[in-house]
Design an enzyme around this catalytic site. Structure first.
Site, PDB file in Angstrom:
ATOM      1  CB  SER A  11      19.463  16.687 -21.445  1.00 11.87           C
ATOM      2  OG  SER A  11      20.875  16.559 -21.473  1.00 11.87           O
ATOM      3  CG  HIS A  36      19.570  18.768 -17.496  1.00 12.51           C
ATOM      4  ND1 HIS A  36      19.472  18.886 -16.123  1.00 12.51           N
ATOM      5  CD2 HIS A  36      20.423  17.742 -17.723  1.00 12.51           C
ATOM      6  CE1 HIS A  36      20.220  17.969 -15.545  1.00 12.51           C
ATOM      7  NE2 HIS A  36      20.818  17.263 -16.498  1.00 12.51           N
ATOM      8  CG  ASP A  38      23.354  15.958 -18.636  1.00 15.03           C
ATOM      9  OD1 ASP A  38      23.170  15.959 -17.407  1.00 15.03           O
ATOM     10  OD2 ASP A  38      22.484  15.603 -19.445  1.00 15.03           O
ATOM     11  CG  MET A  40      29.130  14.042 -18.999  1.00 15.31           C
ATOM     12  SD  MET A  40      28.648  12.805 -20.238  1.00 15.31           S
ATOM     13  CE  MET A  40      26.879  12.739 -19.966  1.00 15.31           C
ATOM     14  CG  HIS A  70      23.771  16.521 -13.823  1.00 13.54           C
ATOM     15  ND1 HIS A  70      23.313  15.394 -14.486  1.00 13.54           N
ATOM     16  CD2 HIS A  70      24.394  16.056 -12.706  1.00 13.54           C
ATOM     17  CE1 HIS A  70      23.643  14.323 -13.798  1.00 13.54           C
ATOM     18  NE2 HIS A  70      24.308  14.693 -12.718  1.00 13.54           N
ATOM     19  CG  MET A  72      27.145  13.788 -14.348  1.00 15.71           C
ATOM     20  SD  MET A  72      26.371  12.836 -15.684  1.00 15.71           S
ATOM     21  CE  MET A  72      25.894  14.181 -16.762  1.00 15.71           C
ATOM     22  CG  MET A 141      22.173  10.201 -11.797  1.00 13.23           C
ATOM     23  SD  MET A 141      21.856  11.344 -13.176  1.00 13.23           S
ATOM     24  CE  MET A 141      22.328  10.327 -14.593  1.00 13.23           C
ATOM     25  CG  ASP A 179      19.630  13.311 -16.377  1.00 14.21           C
ATOM     26  OD1 ASP A 179      19.271  12.878 -17.483  1.00 14.21           O
ATOM     27  OD2 ASP A 179      20.656  14.004 -16.227  1.00 14.21           O
TER      28      ASP A 179
END
Length: 226
Positions: A11, A36, A38, A40, A70, A72, A141, A179
């Site tokens: 990540s 990966h 992430d 946010m 991913h 979020m 998660m 994750d």
């Protein structure tokens, strides 16, 4: 996209962004086939990370890698196309942010990329059972989302096993991803529980040598099949 399971997905949230391309290439040279990302938004989770431009930079640094995004974020449907154009090979959304989850999954699939659904530690698997047949990936998660460097929540082992059981009983084909808090001490146990895509951030990018750490984690994953 060719890759052998189980697979390590470093990540980049934990990477040194002044050396992002170099950090990513260190991972792929050591054998990591997934990267990966992430995303946010500071609303669904209490942190802001990065957007499509960084995903595009990751893809440029390692065009051969499978770029796993991913989200979020709230209202993920509004951003799916942007991340596809940036180079995403898979896009995972959270059950908790999608009131029309089936529609969201189909929206992702229409772009020809893998569609995943993520659940927070306190969300029961039964909430997503109606769409498991449509999902390409399910992300359990193993920490509460929002920050890197958290400790793995042990109850996740049972959740992984439950997802594997449902898949086997129903004949589904989704990949099981984990994750949060994955490291050298627990990666083998996580994989043996049934996880096939293991995200590792701090464990990879805060190591003294990224290449060596990726090799160590990958070796432990390979041994989990024995």
């Amino acid at each position: 996209m060719n890759f052998e399971l189980p697979v390590l997905a470093p990540s980049i949230l934990a990477a040194d962004f002044t050396k992002l391309g170099e950090n990513i290439q260190d991972c792929t040279k050591a054998g990591a086939s997934w990267i990966h990302c992430d995303i946010m938004d500071g609303h669904f989770v209490p942190n802001i990370s990065f957007g499509p431009s960084v995903v595009a930079a990751a893809k440029k640094a390692a065009p051969e890698a499978f770029v796993d995004v991913h989200l979020m974020i709230e209202n993920p449907d509004n951003f799916v196309e942007d991340f596809v154009e940036a180079g995403a090979d898979s896009i995972t959304v959270h059950y908790e942010t999608c009131p029309h989850l089936h529609r969201t999954i189909q929206n992702i699939k229409k772009y020809g990329v893998m569609a995943g659904v993520a659940i927070n530690p306190a969300t029961t698997i039964s909430n997503i059972e109606p769409i498991l047949g449509d999902a390409d990936l399910v992300l359990a998660m193993s920490v509460n989302p929002g920050f890197g460097g958290q400790s793995f929540i042990p109850a996740t082992y049972d959740r992984i096993k439950e997802l594997a059981r449902i898949r086997d009983e129903k004949g589904y084909s989704y990949l099981i991803q984990v994750d949060g808090g994955v490291n050298l001490r627990n990666i083998t146990k996580v994989a043996k529980a049934g996880a096939e895509v293991l995200v590792a951030g701090s464990s990879v990018f805060r190591a003294e040598d990224i290449t060596t750490r990726v090799e160590e984690l990958t070796e432990k994953l390979s041994s989990s099949n024995e």
